[in-house]
Scaffold this active site. Structure first.
Site, PDB file in Angstrom:
ATOM      1  N   HIS A  47     -34.877 -14.838 -14.988  1.00 13.32           N
ATOM      2  CA  HIS A  47     -34.592 -13.785 -13.998  1.00 13.32           C
ATOM      3  C   HIS A  47     -33.902 -12.631 -14.730  1.00 13.32           C
ATOM      4  O   HIS A  47     -32.683 -12.486 -14.695  1.00 13.32           O
ATOM      5  CB  HIS A  47     -33.722 -14.334 -12.865  1.00 13.32           C
ATOM      6  CG  HIS A  47     -33.680 -13.451 -11.645  1.00 13.32           C
ATOM      7  ND1 HIS A  47     -34.003 -13.890 -10.374  1.00 13.32           N
ATOM      8  CD2 HIS A  47     -33.368 -12.151 -11.500  1.00 13.32           C
ATOM      9  CE1 HIS A  47     -33.871 -12.900  -9.515  1.00 13.32           C
ATOM     10  NE2 HIS A  47     -33.480 -11.831 -10.168  1.00 13.32           N
TER      11      HIS A  47
ATOM     12  N   ASN B  20     -39.280 -13.820 -12.865  1.00 14.59           N
ATOM     13  CA  ASN B  20     -38.924 -13.037 -11.697  1.00 14.59           C
ATOM     14  C   ASN B  20     -39.315 -11.574 -11.935  1.00 14.59           C
ATOM     15  O   ASN B  20     -38.857 -10.956 -12.898  1.00 14.59           O
ATOM     16  CB  ASN B  20     -37.410 -13.098 -11.455  1.00 14.59           C
ATOM     17  CG  ASN B  20     -37.006 -12.270 -10.244  1.00 14.59           C
ATOM     18  OD1 ASN B  20     -37.265 -12.681  -9.119  1.00 14.59           O
ATOM     19  ND2 ASN B  20     -36.398 -11.108 -10.455  1.00 14.59           N
ATOM     20  N   GLU B  21     -40.182 -11.076 -11.093  1.00 10.23           N
ATOM     21  CA  GLU B  21     -40.545  -9.647 -11.093  1.00 10.23           C
ATOM     22  C   GLU B  21     -40.849  -9.073 -12.476  1.00 10.23           C
ATOM     23  O   GLU B  21     -40.207  -8.097 -12.920  1.00 10.23           O
ATOM     24  CB  GLU B  21     -39.436  -8.823 -10.434  1.00 10.23           C
ATOM     25  CG  GLU B  21     -39.194  -9.192  -8.993  1.00 10.23           C
ATOM     26  CD  GLU B  21     -38.223  -8.250  -8.282  1.00 10.23           C
ATOM     27  OE1 GLU B  21     -37.525  -7.475  -8.957  1.00 10.23           O
ATOM     28  OE2 GLU B  21     -38.166  -8.308  -7.043  1.00 10.23           O
TER      29      GLU B  21
ATOM     30  N   GLN C 173     -26.380 -12.989 -11.959  1.00 14.63           N
ATOM     31  CA  GLN C 173     -25.751 -12.250 -10.865  1.00 14.63           C
ATOM     32  C   GLN C 173     -24.639 -13.023 -10.165  1.00 14.63           C
ATOM     33  O   GLN C 173     -23.809 -12.427  -9.490  1.00 14.63           O
ATOM     34  CB  GLN C 173     -26.824 -11.820  -9.862  1.00 14.63           C
ATOM     35  CG  GLN C 173     -27.804 -10.822 -10.473  1.00 14.63           C
ATOM     36  CD  GLN C 173     -28.904 -10.432  -9.520  1.00 14.63           C
ATOM     37  OE1 GLN C 173     -29.957 -11.056  -9.494  1.00 14.63           O
ATOM     38  NE2 GLN C 173     -28.690  -9.402  -8.723  1.00 14.63           N
TER      39      GLN C 173
HETATM   40  C1  BGC Z   1     -34.216  -8.737  -8.055  1.00 12.51           C
HETATM   41  C2  BGC Z   1     -32.785  -9.125  -7.773  1.00 12.51           C
HETATM   42  C3  BGC Z   1     -32.046  -7.931  -7.205  1.00 12.51           C
HETATM   43  C4  BGC Z   1     -32.695  -7.559  -5.900  1.00 12.51           C
HETATM   44  C5  BGC Z   1     -32.007  -6.454  -5.121  1.00 12.51           C
HETATM   45  C6  BGC Z   1     -34.838  -7.835  -7.027  1.00 12.51           C
HETATM   46  O1  BGC Z   1     -35.504  -6.826  -7.690  1.00 12.51           O
HETATM   47  O2  BGC Z   1     -35.000  -9.868  -8.291  1.00 12.51           O
HETATM   48  O3  BGC Z   1     -32.213  -9.599  -8.962  1.00 12.51           O
HETATM   49  O4  BGC Z   1     -30.686  -8.176  -7.050  1.00 12.51           O
HETATM   50  O5  BGC Z   1     -34.013  -7.167  -6.141  1.00 12.51           O
HETATM   51  O6  BGC Z   1     -32.077  -5.240  -5.752  1.00 12.51           O
END
Ligand code: BGC
Length: 451
Positions: free
Chosen positions: A153, A197-198, A59
């Site tokens: 990520h 990440n998530e 990003q």
């Molecule tokens: C993610 C980020 C994303 C942010 C805002 C999260 O789900 O980890 O990469 O930019 O939310 O939407």
């Protein structure tokens, strides 16, 4: 930081002792679950509480050309509204960004290392790219920031996508090897790490899209076929649009194995996983709320329970009725992402995550997409009040990382949503600190919520 090393104290031991002082881990158990163990500062936050801002490689860095996502962004058809391109040129401007974080008064920085750079071809590791991330870590230490590193990520190398991505049962083997290699090279400088990440976001998106007339991914099959062709494979799998269950089944064991590989050293730091969480609110007596919670969070909170911490990442609430998610009430304030402005969600997700995982919590992401920076100040104020209430109830929250440091590439939505504490000129990449950044920095300097 090198300048203040005491004679005879190696850099690694110095960092480790600093982390221990910050309450990262105890000598005996490797983790300390009692908030009472951390001395409280006057402002109500524990001494050593981490105040940070977060970014992710794809990003902000720019030109992530060996990644799966780069391929997808340059295809027709594509689900991406624009390509990431140079992003924020963070790859070259990391020192400037780290300076901004430190000058604001924050004491931590969360960023991700990019697998597609480190292993651009299967089994080919780039020493130069690993050295790049060492320099990023060193820059954090030089400015007194604790670096919190995410090993993955959302983006992966394109060769990994061509093998079926996370839908390939062997995916974990590839990922664990990369983690092992990266951790060996960087571990002595890392302050805290998340494997994924998530990893639960595909499940979350399925719930969100279910209430829409058509899924934004409805036409992604054409994009995937074009991507496979573009890289000369018979397959192409991308995490965000991929099969949630197949990916989860590969990622859960991969998390545990990666955690062990990372913890094998060098360095001694907490390793966890970050989870996308909304404050799930039941509407009506036959709400699907509990079913949703179980499918979305259950397996990952159980994985976090076997880790050193859980990373809570919260943006909004979800009201769940008997048919699933409900749209926001008419008249509700919406963010640029189309969901409700609801900073109170953070308190509830911390409580839920801590209650089930029973490990320390870091808020690894929390923020709002808005052009109106005064709304970001309001969001931060109310979200942090929620963190304080959790601490007052004895929940072991150890840090708050705001998403995001910079206005950056918001995946499918491109550069339109503004999540940053700092704006970035899209032509010159010049950074401009917003008032909300100073507001958060003042909280960090006082280690206490706004008056
Ligand atoms: C993610 C980020 C994303 C942010 C805002 C999260 O789900 O980890 O990469 O930019 O939310 O939407």
């Amino acid at each position: 930081m090198t300048a203040i090393l005491a004679p005879g104290l190696s850099r690694r031991r110095f960092i480790a002792s600093g982390l221990a002082a910050a309450g990262y881990y105890t000598a005996s158990a490797g983790r300390d679950l009692s908030a009472a163990a951390l001395p409280r500062a006057a402002g109500g936050f524990p001494k050593g509480f981490l105040w940070g801002a977060a970014t992710a490689a794809h990003q902000v860095e720019g030109n992530n050309v060996n990644s799966d996502e780069w391929v997808l962004e340059h295809l027709k058809p594509t689900i991406f509204s624009e390509a990431s391109g140079d992003a924020c040129d963070g790859y070259h401007r990391y020192k400037e960004d780290i300076d901004i974080v430190a000058n604001l008064g924050l004491n931590a920085f969360r960023f991700s290392i990019e697998w597609a750079r480190i292993e651009p071809e299967q089994g080919v590791y780039s020493r130069a790219e690993l050295e790049h991330y060492r320099r990023v870590l060193e820059a954090c230490h030089a400015r007194g920031l604790t670096p919190m590193v995410t090993f993955w990520h959302f983006t992966s190398p394109r060769w990994f996508a061509g093998l079926g991505g996370w839908e390939n049962p062997a995916a974990g083997d590839h990922f664990v090897r990369y983690c092992e290699r990266a951790a060996k090279h960087l571990g002595d400088l890392i302050g805290g790490a998340a494997t994924f990440n998530e990893p639960n976001i595909p499940v979350l998106l399925r719930w969100v899209f279910a209430r829409m007339p058509q899924s934004p991914f409805a036409h992604s099959a054409g994009m995937m076929a074009a991507a496979a062709k573009a890289i000369g494979s018979d397959r192409f799998a991308y995490f965000i649009t991929g099969n949630p269950e197949a990916q989860r089944d590969a990622m859960l064991p991969a998390h545990q194995r990666a955690l062990e590989a990372i913890k094998a050293g060098p360095g001694k730091y907490p390793v966890g996983v970050t989870i996308a969480m909304a404050d799930e609110q039941a509407v009506g007596t036959d709400s699907k709320r509990d079913e949703k919670r179980e499918s979305l969070y259950g397996p990952w909170l159980d994985a976090a329970a076997k880790s050193d911490f859980v990373g809570v990442q919260t943006y909004t609430r979800a009201r769940v009725g008997r048919d699933g998610d409900l749209p926001p009430d008419p008249g509700a304030e919406l963010t640029q992402m189309g969901y409700e402005f609801y900073p109170e969600a953070l308190e509830q997700t911390i409580r839920y995550a801590a209650g089930r995982a029973k490990v320390p919590v870091y808020v690894t992401e929390n923020g709002v997409a808005t052009e109106d920076d005064t709304r970001r100040v309001e969001y931060i104020t109310r979200a942090i009040a929620g963190v304080q209430k959790c601490l007052a109830d004895g929940i072991d929250v150890r840090g708050y990382f705001h998403w995001s440091l910079l206005d950056n590439f918001e995946w499918m939505f491109g550069y339109r949503p503004k999540f940053g504490l700092v704006s970035v000129n899209r032509e010159t990449f010049e950074r401009t600190v917003k008032p909300s950044a100073r507001f958060l920095g003042d909280i960090a300097k006082r280690n206490g919520a706004p008056a």
